[in-house]
Design an enzyme around this catalytic site. Structure first.
Site, PDB file in Angstrom:
ATOM      1  CD  GLU A 145      -0.813   1.186  12.526  1.00  0.00           C
ATOM      2  OE1 GLU A 145      -2.321   1.529  12.724  1.00  0.00           O
ATOM      3  OE2 GLU A 145      -0.644  -0.009  12.331  1.00  0.00           O
ATOM      4  CB  ILE A 168      -0.602  -0.078   0.999  1.00  0.00           C
ATOM      5  CG1 ILE A 168      -0.074  -0.577   2.320  1.00  0.00           C
ATOM      6  CG2 ILE A 168      -2.276  -1.411   1.211  1.00  0.00           C
ATOM      7  CD1 ILE A 168      -0.909   0.202   4.073  1.00  0.00           C
TER       8      ILE A 168
END
Length: 703
Positions: free
Chosen positions: A661, A460
């Site tokens: 993250e 991604i």
């Protein structure tokens, strides 16, 4: 320490980089097919109600319009696990923006014009879209997102707080946030009567295939889903969204390829968002700074379509040792779009509140914020009591302080000014769990001396192809250029989705295991390889998802310097530094890119990003990138990411932790704490926009 400013030669460049910069990488809507149609959804214009009539005659009379699907003529779907995908199935409108029709046409322009010509009548019902902590419908659910218990209590926190020599009781507010990937949600589907082929912008095509098979009653082996290149997702593409269902519906009806690209202004309403969170944090400590009591209460919203509870109090169960604690989530069902995953769900808003409160406690104690965190370093995970597989938060804090020059800081607020600019610095800790999911992989040794690794991972934008090929090359002991990795197709060996910073840990484990087995086969092989080569397969089920006796988390520390303009209220970031402990770093180049991207996204959460729900219309006011402001290069003039060399044998064969993250997690609090240090004013609501900062300065008599 990895203190190089550029990636070393052992960090290969992104394999798909040339394709992306030359424009040859094709995304979900860019796969031409003979006879392709285009479809555009029609959203409901009421916040709650029922569709009483749809007049599509004007649309059907327009040149190029092929058909208009509504709940009266659309294909019937089987009941699935995700009710947000039950589009065009009945007349209900659970929130503004819910799709009530789909116009299918020969061109995108005809589809857009046709959608504008559809007339929808609704019986509007009273709605409620306003979150407040005292909402009468608030309740404590059984679980928050990720299967976490909604409530955890240890000891007697109320009594501990009452008797604490020093305490803080503070409230924070984080607004709704939106993922807004550069590539909007898009899907191209073709049902030819026998097979369904789908190109979709998704974080995991294995899941998409399974969901489509269930909804349309098709065997999985008759469905192929491809996501070769994905222009970002940040959680919003973690599971299928309505675009892929609508494209498939339209193709089933027309028997032609159909592409659906959701306009950006539709995204906030139908692909998930980070729900707003209201925080109350209470901390009690002795004069030495050691926590005696900790309470983190979170109130958030969910929709009437599907329950989703942002797990924002969970990080407080991990971070600091407090013998008495309470962490609880309350949720209010409202007539709003269904919230979902957004990068670092739970940790991003939860750590903003916790780390801001720790800074306030440090001020009340007259203690250095770095030392306060070090004093409260736990021996084991506070909530579970399990030992940490590795925890080098203290090392990150100390190394970050050294690199940042923290010792030269005057701790007093408003102690440094440059004309109308007030300069301040702040710190915050960061954490993110280590998540690993089962996956399968196949490794091939080919007669020409090259190797092929196949796994249905999804790249991604994180460099999955590059890192997985590197893992295979290291395991096989061959140069990286001799290894090719194929990802992004559901006919490859099934793998977990790209989410929760679990991709490399999950897929890499399977690739490593397959390559170990292939190396073993090669070591016993004599003579040239057969024409088909040699193959080895792995499946990490039962191992990757096995219960661990260890608490497994990544940690980090973020340091920030800001300049606050007392004339305009503008906050400018001068320096942003992140130091992380995330296991073995597999590729320094892609890792630094991920950390830097997370830090930048955290800056956006702190200073520019935020959405408001219009109480009268039930709609998000900021629905495009003109109104929803994301940071750009000019907003981050000096940003650095470094890491501790960490050896953790309790994770996976590579010893790696997720890094996608954790970069965002500590950044908003570090910036908020820096703004307080600069101004002496404590702002407890994000984002710190100029109007909000000016109001705070005026209220404090500082402007």
């Amino acid at each position: 320490m990895a203190d190089t400013t550029t990636a070393p030669p052992s960090a290969p460049e992104r394999r798909e980089g040339p394709q992306k910069v030359t424009g040859s990488a094709r995304y979900a809507a860019e796969h031409p097919s003979p006879g392709r149609l285009f479809a555009r959804p029609v959203p409901a214009a009421v916040a709650r109600g029922r569709v009483t009539g749809i007049d599509a005659r004007a649309a059907l009379e327009m040149p190029g319009v092929v058909t208009v699907l509504t709940h009266e003529n659309a294909p019937r779907l089987a009941e699935g696990d995700d009710p947000t995908l039950a589009v065009l199935q009945d007349d209900r409108v659970p929130h503004r923006g819910w799709f009530v029709a789909l116009v299918v046409a020969e061109t995108p322009e005809a589809a857009r014009a046709g959608a504008a010509a559809v007339r929808v009548e609704c019986a509007e019902e009273p709605h409620d879209v306003t979150l407040r902590a005292d909402h009468p419908s608030a309740y404590v659910p059984e679980e928050a997102n990720g299967g976490h218990p909604a409530l955890r209590r240890h000891g007697d926190p109320d009594r501990a707080l009452e008797s604490a020599p020093v305490s803080v009781d503070v409230r924070y507010r984080v607004p709704p946030l939106h993922n807004h990937p550069m590539e909007p949600h898009a899907s191209s589907a073709h049902w030819d009567g026998e097979r369904l082929t789908v190109h979709t912008s998704s974080q995991g095509t294995t899941v998409v295939r399974a969901v489509l098979a269930g909804l349309f009653g098709l065997p999985r082996e008759r469905i192929t889903v491809l996501a070769e290149h994905v222009g970002g997702g940040f959680g919003s593409k973690g599971t299928p969204r309505p675009d892929v269902v609508l494209a498939t519906m339209a193709s089933v009806v027309t028997r032609r390829p159909v592409t659906v690209v959701l306009p950006r202004r539709f995204l906030p309403q139908v692909v998930g968002h980070r729900a707003p969170t209201l925080h109350r944090v209470r901390l009690g400590a002795g004069r030495d700074g050691r926590l005696t009591g900790l309470v983190h209460e979170v109130t958030t919203h969910t929709s009437h379509v599907k329950e989703f509870v942002e797990q924002a109090a969970v990080p407080a169960r991990v971070m600091y040792g407090a013998p008495h604690s309470l962490t609880v989530h309350r949720v209010v069902p409202l007539d709003v779009p269904t919230p979902s995953w957004m990068r670092a769900p739970g940790e991003a808003p939860g750590m903003y509140a916790l780390e801001s409160a720790m800074d306030e406690l440090a001020g009340a104690l007259g203690m250095d914020p770095v030392e306060l965190r070090i004093v409260n370093e736990p021996d084991t995970e506070p909530d579970s009591g399990r030992p940490f597989s590795s925890r080098h938060l203290v090392d990150c804090l100390r190394e970050g302080a050294r690199r940042f020059g923290w010792d030269g800081r005057d701790p007093h607020p408003r102690s440094r000014a440059e004309g109308p600019l007030l300069i301040g610095t702040g710190v915050a800790a960061a954490t993110y769990p280590v998540l690993v999911q089962p996956s399968t992989a196949v490794a091939h040794a080919l007669p020409d001396g090259t190797f092929l690794v196949e796994i249905n991972a999804t790249d991604i934008g994180t460099g999955a192809r590059t890192v997985l090929a590197g893992i295979a090359a290291d395991t096989l002991g061959v140069p990286g250029e001799r290894v090719r990795a194929e990802v992004g197709r559901s006919d490859l060996p099934p793998a977990s989705l790209a989410g929760g910073s679990s991709g490399t840990a999950s897929w890499g484990w399977a690739v490593h295991e397959a390559c170990v087995r292939l190396a073993d086969r090669l070591s016993g092989h004599v003579g040239p390889l057969p024409a088909e080569g040699l193959t080895a397969r792995s499946d990490t089920s039962g191992k990757a998802d096995a219960e661990s006796p260890y608490a497994r988390h990544a940690f980090g520390a973020v340091f920030a310097e800001v300049a606050v303009d007392t004339v305009t209220g503008e906050v400018r970031v001068r320096r942003l530094l992140g130091v992380y402990a995330a296991g073995r770093i597999l590729n320094a180049r892609t890792a630094r890119s991920q950390f830097t991207g997370g830090l930048t996204m955290g800056l956006g959460m702190a200073l520019t990003e935020g959405s408001t729900v219009d109480a009268a219309f039930g709609d998000f006011a900021e629905r495009d990138l003109a109104a929803y402001h994301v940071p750009v290069h000019a907003d981050v003039p000096d940003i650095e990411a470094h890491w501790i060399e960490e050896d953790d044998p309790h994770l996976n064969p590579m010893g790696s932790k997720g890094i996608g993250e954790i970069g965002i997690v500590g950044t908003p609090a570090a910036l908020g704490n820096a703004v307080h240090h600069a101004t002496g004013v404590r702002f407890r609501e994000l984002p710190l926009t100029p109007d909000r900062v000016l109001d705070g300065l005026r209220g404090a008599g500082a402007h």
